[in-house]
Design an enzyme around this catalytic site. Structure first.
Site, PDB file in Angstrom:
ATOM      1  N   LYS A  24     -88.661 -39.688 -31.078  1.00 18.84           N
ATOM      2  CA  LYS A  24     -89.649 -39.033 -30.271  1.00 18.84           C
ATOM      3  C   LYS A  24     -89.148 -37.490 -30.517  1.00 18.84           C
ATOM      4  O   LYS A  24     -89.909 -36.815 -30.927  1.00 18.84           O
ATOM      5  CB  LYS A  24     -89.437 -39.063 -28.435  1.00 18.84           C
ATOM      6  CG  LYS A  24     -90.570 -40.255 -28.346  1.00 18.84           C
ATOM      7  CD  LYS A  24     -90.339 -42.197 -28.507  1.00 18.84           C
ATOM      8  CE  LYS A  24     -88.902 -41.712 -27.912  1.00 18.84           C
ATOM      9  NZ  LYS A  24     -88.688 -44.022 -28.219  1.00 18.84           N
ATOM     10  N   ASP A  76     -79.864 -44.774 -21.034  1.00 22.54           N
ATOM     11  CA  ASP A  76     -80.727 -44.511 -22.443  1.00 22.54           C
ATOM     12  C   ASP A  76     -81.655 -42.949 -22.690  1.00 22.54           C
ATOM     13  O   ASP A  76     -82.298 -42.628 -21.575  1.00 22.54           O
ATOM     14  CB  ASP A  76     -81.856 -45.401 -21.704  1.00 22.54           C
ATOM     15  CG  ASP A  76     -82.544 -45.895 -23.031  1.00 22.54           C
ATOM     16  OD1 ASP A  76     -82.628 -44.944 -23.816  1.00 22.54           O
ATOM     17  OD2 ASP A  76     -83.523 -46.609 -22.842  1.00 22.54           O
ATOM     18  N   TRP A 123     -88.633 -49.414 -19.027  1.00 19.97           N
ATOM     19  CA  TRP A 123     -88.796 -49.912 -20.426  1.00 19.97           C
ATOM     20  C   TRP A 123     -88.754 -51.355 -20.353  1.00 19.97           C
ATOM     21  O   TRP A 123     -87.071 -52.253 -19.658  1.00 19.97           O
ATOM     22  CB  TRP A 123     -88.093 -49.308 -20.969  1.00 19.97           C
ATOM     23  CG  TRP A 123     -88.419 -49.422 -22.531  1.00 19.97           C
ATOM     24  CD1 TRP A 123     -90.117 -49.823 -23.281  1.00 19.97           C
ATOM     25  CD2 TRP A 123     -87.442 -49.807 -23.987  1.00 19.97           C
ATOM     26  NE1 TRP A 123     -90.046 -49.342 -24.414  1.00 19.97           N
ATOM     27  CE2 TRP A 123     -88.618 -49.427 -24.555  1.00 19.97           C
ATOM     28  CE3 TRP A 123     -86.166 -49.708 -23.554  1.00 19.97           C
ATOM     29  CZ2 TRP A 123     -87.942 -49.955 -26.428  1.00 19.97           C
ATOM     30  CZ3 TRP A 123     -86.061 -49.985 -25.371  1.00 19.97           C
ATOM     31  CH2 TRP A 123     -86.468 -50.568 -26.498  1.00 19.97           C
TER      32      TRP A 123
HETATM   33  N1  PLA Z   1     -85.459 -46.311 -24.796  1.00 18.87           N
HETATM   34  C1  PLA Z   1     -86.906 -46.123 -23.962  1.00 18.87           C
HETATM   35  C2  PLA Z   1     -86.712 -45.904 -22.129  1.00 18.87           C
HETATM   36  C3  PLA Z   1     -87.543 -46.038 -24.116  1.00 18.87           C
HETATM   37  O1  PLA Z   1     -88.507 -45.947 -23.988  1.00 18.87           O
HETATM   38  C4  PLA Z   1     -88.338 -46.016 -25.787  1.00 18.87           C
HETATM   39  C5  PLA Z   1     -88.946 -46.578 -26.628  1.00 18.87           C
HETATM   40  C6  PLA Z   1     -86.678 -46.529 -26.813  1.00 18.87           C
HETATM   41  C7  PLA Z   1     -85.150 -46.781 -25.511  1.00 18.87           C
HETATM   42  C8  PLA Z   1     -86.677 -47.133 -27.900  1.00 18.87           C
HETATM   43  O2  PLA Z   1     -86.586 -46.621 -28.917  1.00 18.87           O
HETATM   44  P1  PLA Z   1     -86.352 -46.415 -30.489  1.00 18.87           P
HETATM   45  O3  PLA Z   1     -86.015 -47.811 -30.572  1.00 18.87           O
HETATM   46  O4  PLA Z   1     -87.882 -46.079 -31.247  1.00 18.87           O
HETATM   47  O5  PLA Z   1     -86.024 -45.821 -30.051  1.00 18.87           O
HETATM   48  N2  PLA Z   1     -90.179 -46.844 -26.015  1.00 18.87           N
HETATM   49  C9  PLA Z   1     -91.643 -46.971 -26.899  1.00 18.87           C
HETATM   50  C10 PLA Z   1     -91.371 -47.445 -28.009  1.00 18.87           C
HETATM   51  C11 PLA Z   1     -91.786 -45.687 -26.941  1.00 18.87           C
HETATM   52  C12 PLA Z   1     -91.137 -48.482 -27.505  1.00 18.87           C
HETATM   53  O6  PLA Z   1     -91.683 -49.440 -26.856  1.00 18.87           O
HETATM   54  O7  PLA Z   1     -90.400 -49.537 -28.428  1.00 18.87           O
HETATM   55  C13 PLA Z   1     -92.279 -47.105 -26.189  1.00 18.87           C
HETATM   56  O8  PLA Z   1     -93.738 -46.990 -25.946  1.00 18.87           O
HETATM   57  O9  PLA Z   1     -92.246 -47.697 -24.702  1.00 18.87           O
END
Ligand code: PLA
Length: 457
Positions: free
Chosen positions: A302, A266, A185
């Site tokens: 989510k 995570d 991510w």
């Molecule tokens: N960790 C992972 C692996 C994630 O994909 C995301 C969110 C988070 C943590 C953090 O989300 P939160 O802070 O809202 O709890 N990833 C999303 C959104 C869904 C983003 O990038 O913020 C994504 O589209 O990858």
């Protein structure tokens, strides 16, 4: 633009100068191009300050748009009706509308009826939430909980909790590295960079098999110096959608244990990958059952659809209750100057849903429904692509991936084509969020992917 004083000049200026007027109080101003001249008169001298429309923030360059959240901004600006936002991982209904879970509405009604107040929470967050979240993660009867070896602090969702964990590493493990998967991510790198925690990558994705590079992963974890933090996605790896098998998790735990590394999980998708909260937590529980010390960041964005409520937690599972108490005290100390204490609304929702058996069961059913809808569009997308594409390319990786994303293998140019020609908004690494796709749009998306894959290099 704000104007700023560039220079202050004290000089004799005739108050009769054509462009200048001085009023009774011996103060005045005049316009000169884009600049404003200000005068004040004292002891027969006139001081003049020149305010020019040049910002003191001139040295700050424009930041690039965020690779994920910036996609939503571009999507909003597109006026074409066929547009599809598969960028951010946010669940949509078949009608492509955001979804508020029924259990969330019920919990909020309960909260309203009770007339809960808005007092500050303690630094570590809502006690009922912290208890519920650790139990949800590890299982209520986990010995680590019974032995009070778990330090849990409510965090600002997954991101804020990861950031708190990173701050703990920076302060108490100076110089220690975090190993992150390649790819991961995108925000993981930002989080550790901003916390000044050095990171390196371990191999994860194998483009040839569109699967896990398990040998590479193990080799890289083995090669890292003892005591390295290893960031692992608890389930539904983002962006690849490829998770290790249970046997592979055991082997990963073996190496991490042998090397005295510290696993940092995570967990952003518990219950959202398989539809089962317990199944999606097996990776974390396996490490904890071995008696290992583990860090876990959790998110309810989510699985409970609480994206904007910013609710999650940072858990440190320690080998003794004494060190858990000390770690918790330091997590609080790190949180206090960062954001003082966390928001209460989402914490109450989680505590109510998890702590009320009827709501808890309803939540599980709704989560299964959401995970099921994603699995259905995954299947339909695969069916559409494989029946339309006559090239013989194997698209079965779509079905093997898990969670809300599919990692299509499309490169940046091809992803650009998806957006520019087909109005399909996605991240440039070729990731699409199936949670933002409807059954009705699968055929259209299949055409877009086939065109981009075969006609753009
Ligand atoms: N960790 C992972 C692996 C994630 O994909 C995301 C969110 C988070 C943590 C953090 O989300 P939160 O802070 O809202 O709890 N990833 C999303 C959104 C869904 C983003 O990038 O913020 C994504 O589209 O990858």
């Amino acid at each position: 633009m704000a104007s700023s004083v560039l220079s202050v000049a004290t000089q004799c200026v005739s108050p009769n100068a054509s462009s200048v007027s001085i009023n009774e109080t011996h103060k005045g101003k005049a316009k000169l191009g884009g600049s404003t001249l200000r005068f004040s008169k004292s002891s027969g001298r006139i001081s003049m300050t020149v305010a020019v429309n040049v910002s003191r923030f001139e040295g700050i360059p424009m930041a690039p748009p965020d690779p994920i959240l910036g996609v939503s901004e571009a999507f909003r600006a597109d006026t074409n009706d066929v547009k599809l936002n598969l960028g951010v991982g946010a669940y949509r209904t078949e009608e492509l509308q955001p979804y508020v879970l029924n259990v969330v509405k019920k919990a909020e009604n309960l909260m309203l009826e009770r007339g809960d107040n808005k007092e500050y929470l303690p630094i570590e967050g809502l006690a009922a939430f912290n208890k519920a979240t650790a139990e949800l993660l590890l299982g209520a009867d986990n010995p680590a909980i019974k032995e009070q070896r778990v330090a849990t602090v409510q965090g600002l969702s997954g991101t804020g909790s990861l950031r708190l964990g990173a701050a703990l590493i920076e302060r108490y493990f100076p110089g220690s590295k975090v190993l992150i998967s390649a790819p991961t991510w995108g925000n993981h790198k930002n989080i550790f960079n901003d916390a000044r925690v050095p990171w390196a990558e371990y191999r994860y994705y194998d483009p040839r098999t569109v699967g896990l590079d398990f040998e590479g992963m193990i080799e890289d974890i083995k090669a890292a110096p003892e005591g390295t933090f290893v960031l692992l996605h608890g389930c539904a790896h983002n962006p690849t959608g490829i998770d290790p098998t249970p046997e592979q998790w055991e082997k990963i735990a073996d190496v991490i244990q042998q090397k005295n590394h510290i696993p940092f999980f995570d967990v952003a998708y518990q219950g959202f990958a398989s539809g089962s909260l317990d199944e999606d937590a097996t990776s974390v529980r396996l490490f904890v059952a071995r008696g290992m010390e583990v860090l876990v960041a959790q998110s309810y964005s989510k699985n409970l659809g609480l994206y904007a409520e910013r609710i999650g937690a940072m858990n440190v599972i320690s080998s003794s209750s004494e060190s858990a108490t000390r770690v918790k005290s330091q997590l609080k100390r790190l949180a206090r100057p960062m954001y003082s204490n966390p928001p209460v609304h989402g914490a109450r929702i989680v505590a109510n849903v998890v702590g009320t058996p009827i709501l808890f069961d309803e939540w599980k059913a709704e989560m299964e429904m959401m995970a099921g809808r994603i699995k259905n569009v995954r299947q339909k997308l695969y069916d559409s692509i494989s029946s339309k594409d006559k090239s013989g390319k194997d698209w079965s990786f779509i079905l093997k991936q898990i969670g809300m994303f599919s990692y299509t293998g499309l490169n940046k140019n091809q992803s650009d084509n998806m957006t520019n020609k087909w109005h399909v908004y996605m991240t440039k690494d070729g990731r699409i969020s199936l949670a933002g796709l409807s059954l009705a749009k699968c055929e259209y998306l299949a055409d877009a992917i086939i065109d981009s894959y075969h006609n753009v290099s």
